[in-house]
Design a protein around this motif. Structure first.
Motif, PDB file in Angstrom:
ATOM      1  N   PHE A  73     136.419 -51.216 -28.061  1.00  0.00           N
ATOM      2  CA  PHE A  73     136.260 -51.482 -29.491  1.00  0.00           C
ATOM      3  C   PHE A  73     137.286 -52.512 -29.964  1.00  0.00           C
ATOM      4  O   PHE A  73     136.979 -53.388 -30.784  1.00  0.00           O
ATOM      5  CB  PHE A  73     136.410 -50.186 -30.283  1.00  0.00           C
ATOM      6  N   THR A  74     138.501 -52.420 -29.448  1.00  0.00           N
ATOM      7  CA  THR A  74     139.535 -53.392 -29.811  1.00  0.00           C
ATOM      8  C   THR A  74     139.129 -54.799 -29.382  1.00  0.00           C
ATOM      9  O   THR A  74     139.303 -55.774 -30.133  1.00  0.00           O
ATOM     10  CB  THR A  74     140.874 -53.005 -29.164  1.00  0.00           C
ATOM     11  N   ARG A  75     138.568 -54.906 -28.187  1.00  0.00           N
ATOM     12  CA  ARG A  75     138.123 -56.225 -27.718  1.00  0.00           C
ATOM     13  C   ARG A  75     136.936 -56.725 -28.537  1.00  0.00           C
ATOM     14  O   ARG A  75     136.819 -57.928 -28.817  1.00  0.00           O
ATOM     15  CB  ARG A  75     137.754 -56.146 -26.233  1.00  0.00           C
ATOM     16  N   ALA A  76     136.058 -55.798 -28.934  1.00  0.00           N
ATOM     17  CA  ALA A  76     134.915 -56.202 -29.758  1.00  0.00           C
ATOM     18  C   ALA A  76     135.381 -56.701 -31.121  1.00  0.00           C
ATOM     19  O   ALA A  76     134.849 -57.694 -31.651  1.00  0.00           O
ATOM     20  CB  ALA A  76     133.948 -55.033 -29.912  1.00  0.00           C
ATOM     21  N   LYS A  77     136.378 -56.037 -31.699  1.00  0.00           N
ATOM     22  CA  LYS A  77     136.910 -56.502 -32.986  1.00  0.00           C
ATOM     23  C   LYS A  77     137.571 -57.865 -32.845  1.00  0.00           C
ATOM     24  O   LYS A  77     137.439 -58.731 -33.718  1.00  0.00           O
ATOM     25  CB  LYS A  77     137.928 -55.488 -33.526  1.00  0.00           C
ATOM     26  N   ALA A  78     138.303 -58.041 -31.745  1.00  0.00           N
ATOM     27  CA  ALA A  78     138.995 -59.318 -31.543  1.00  0.00           C
ATOM     28  C   ALA A  78     138.010 -60.473 -31.397  1.00  0.00           C
ATOM     29  O   ALA A  78     138.316 -61.612 -31.768  1.00  0.00           O
ATOM     30  CB  ALA A  78     139.893 -59.232 -30.315  1.00  0.00           C
ATOM     31  N   SER A  79     136.829 -60.177 -30.876  1.00  0.00           N
ATOM     32  CA  SER A  79     135.830 -61.238 -30.702  1.00  0.00           C
ATOM     33  C   SER A  79     135.228 -61.677 -32.031  1.00  0.00           C
ATOM     34  O   SER A  79     134.714 -62.792 -32.145  1.00  0.00           O
ATOM     35  CB  SER A  79     134.720 -60.765 -29.761  1.00  0.00           C
ATOM     36  N   GLY A  80     135.266 -60.795 -33.032  1.00  0.00           N
ATOM     37  CA  GLY A  80     134.684 -61.121 -34.324  1.00  0.00           C
ATOM     38  C   GLY A  80     133.167 -61.107 -34.335  1.00  0.00           C
ATOM     39  O   GLY A  80     132.545 -61.523 -35.317  1.00  0.00           O
ATOM     40  N   ASN A  81     132.568 -60.612 -33.264  1.00  0.00           N
ATOM     41  CA  ASN A  81     131.107 -60.574 -33.144  1.00  0.00           C
ATOM     42  C   ASN A  81     130.604 -59.252 -33.724  1.00  0.00           C
ATOM     43  O   ASN A  81     130.830 -58.181 -33.154  1.00  0.00           O
ATOM     44  CB  ASN A  81     130.713 -60.710 -31.672  1.00  0.00           C
ATOM     45  N   HIS A  82     129.917 -59.331 -34.861  1.00  0.00           N
ATOM     46  CA  HIS A  82     129.443 -58.113 -35.521  1.00  0.00           C
ATOM     47  C   HIS A  82     128.416 -57.382 -34.660  1.00  0.00           C
ATOM     48  O   HIS A  82     128.421 -56.142 -34.607  1.00  0.00           O
ATOM     49  CB  HIS A  82     128.826 -58.456 -36.880  1.00  0.00           C
ATOM     50  N   TYR A  83     127.560 -58.116 -33.988  1.00  0.00           N
ATOM     51  CA  TYR A  83     126.546 -57.478 -33.141  1.00  0.00           C
ATOM     52  C   TYR A  83     127.208 -56.709 -32.001  1.00  0.00           C
ATOM     53  O   TYR A  83     126.781 -55.600 -31.657  1.00  0.00           O
ATOM     54  CB  TYR A  83     125.599 -58.535 -32.580  1.00  0.00           C
ATOM     55  N   ARG A  84     128.247 -57.281 -31.432  1.00  0.00           N
ATOM     56  CA  ARG A  84     128.955 -56.603 -30.340  1.00  0.00           C
ATOM     57  C   ARG A  84     129.616 -55.316 -30.835  1.00  0.00           C
ATOM     58  O   ARG A  84     129.587 -54.294 -30.142  1.00  0.00           O
ATOM     59  CB  ARG A  84     129.998 -57.551 -29.755  1.00  0.00           C
TER      60      ARG A  84
END
Length: 313
Positions: A73-84
């Motif tokens: 989840f931390t990596r998904a937030k860092a990517s800024g990709n809402h779909y991810r």
């Protein structure tokens, strides 16, 4: 192996329920340990080392799996990709539910470990259980932060997780309060100290009530039904849950069971303890040399000290 859960025999076998261990079953196990907690604390017997090692290993493995999920989840937030981030919530909501719901068992085991070690003047199980407890709290805090963050999380999922948190906290106070009726110092393992003390007072008044078993059974049934209404039916980490349950079951030592595999009540332990003391006194008085009796020697020692105290004045 069969365990009597407040009047109902429930099977625990790797081929049936434990093969797909749901987190609600961990809450049921916590209720079993709580109901028989006063008897466990009364015996003052040490927990087997294999149970301590197993609980540490299984709990650490599950906590590592939780941390890996939250790291995604931390990596998904860092990517800024809402779909991810949305995909992460869809795939890991069940894991978050298990983090919140399994706290019931973690706190009950930590409280029992504290009471057992303190009663026996030991320091064996409580440090391990306390470390697992603190690690679980850290993961729970990360889950709560994710719920508050809500990026990628549907509103209904956030509301349901928060409702689960509230329900779990109330049941934690109820179960810890029951244990605190036998050991008031265990109140600190509850969420709300005032609510936990209220449950402890109620448990103290109901300790000798004829309907104690029925009340415990209804409490467990109510907790199970309430959790099942909120938590997903499919377990997210069934194997990890099973390993934790197996290790926690080892806290229930063989001497806590009767000849047919049913857990003894606190009153049975008290009767057996009094019977053992009576048998020991009879054996002491029937010895050819009464002076060799441990009971008589203890009596003489106390009597001698009392006389010395009396005649000193």
């Amino acid at each position: 192996m069969r365990v009597l859960i407040t009047g109902v025999v429930q099977p625990f076998s790797p081929s049936t329920r434990c093969s797909r261990m749901h987190v609600v079953q961990l809450a049921e196990l916590a209720a079993v340990l709580t109901h028989h907690g006063p008897a466990i604390l009364y015996r003052h017997a040490a927990v087997p080392p294999e149970a301590i090692n197993g609980y540490w290993t299984a709990s650490r493995l599950r906590i590592d799996l939780w941390n890996q999920s939250l790291a995604r989840f931390t990596r998904a937030k860092a990517s800024g990709n809402h779909y991810r981030m949305r995909c992460w919530w869809q795939d890991h909501t069940g894991v978050l539910e298990e983090v919140l719901a399994s706290e019931v068992l973690t706190r009950v085991v930590a409280a029992l470990a504290d009471g057992i070690d303190r009663a026996g003047n030991r320091d064996e199980f409580s440090p391990i259980a306390q470390a697992i407890h603190l690690s679980h709290l850290e993961v729970r805090n990360r889950v709560q932060e994710a719920i508050l963050d809500r990026r990628g999380c549907a509103v209904q999922d956030a509301v349901r997780l928060n409702k689960l948190r509230v329900v779990v906290e109330r049941w934690i106070d109820a179960l810890i309060g029951h244990l605190s009726g036998a050991d008031p110092s265990l109140v600190r393992y509850g969420i709300d100290s005032s609510r936990t003390r209220a449950h402890a007072e109620e448990a103290g008044t109901m300790s000798t009530a004829p309907g104690r078993e029925t009340i415990a059974w209804l409490t467990q049934a109510s907790m199970t039904d309430g959790l099942r209404r909120i938590i997903a039916k499919t377990p997210s980490l069934p194997h990890a849950n099973r390993e934790v349950a197996n290790s926690a079951m080892m806290i229930l030592r063989p001497d806590l069971f009767d000849s047919v595999g049913v857990l003894k009540s606190l009153w049975v332990h008290r009767i057996q303890n009094d019977s053992d003391r009576t048998d020991q006194m009879i054996q002491d008085y029937l010895r050819p040399d009464v002076d060799d009796s441990a009971t008589v020697s203890a009596f003489d020692a106390i009597h001698a000290s009392a006389l010395a105290q009396w005649f000193r004045y």
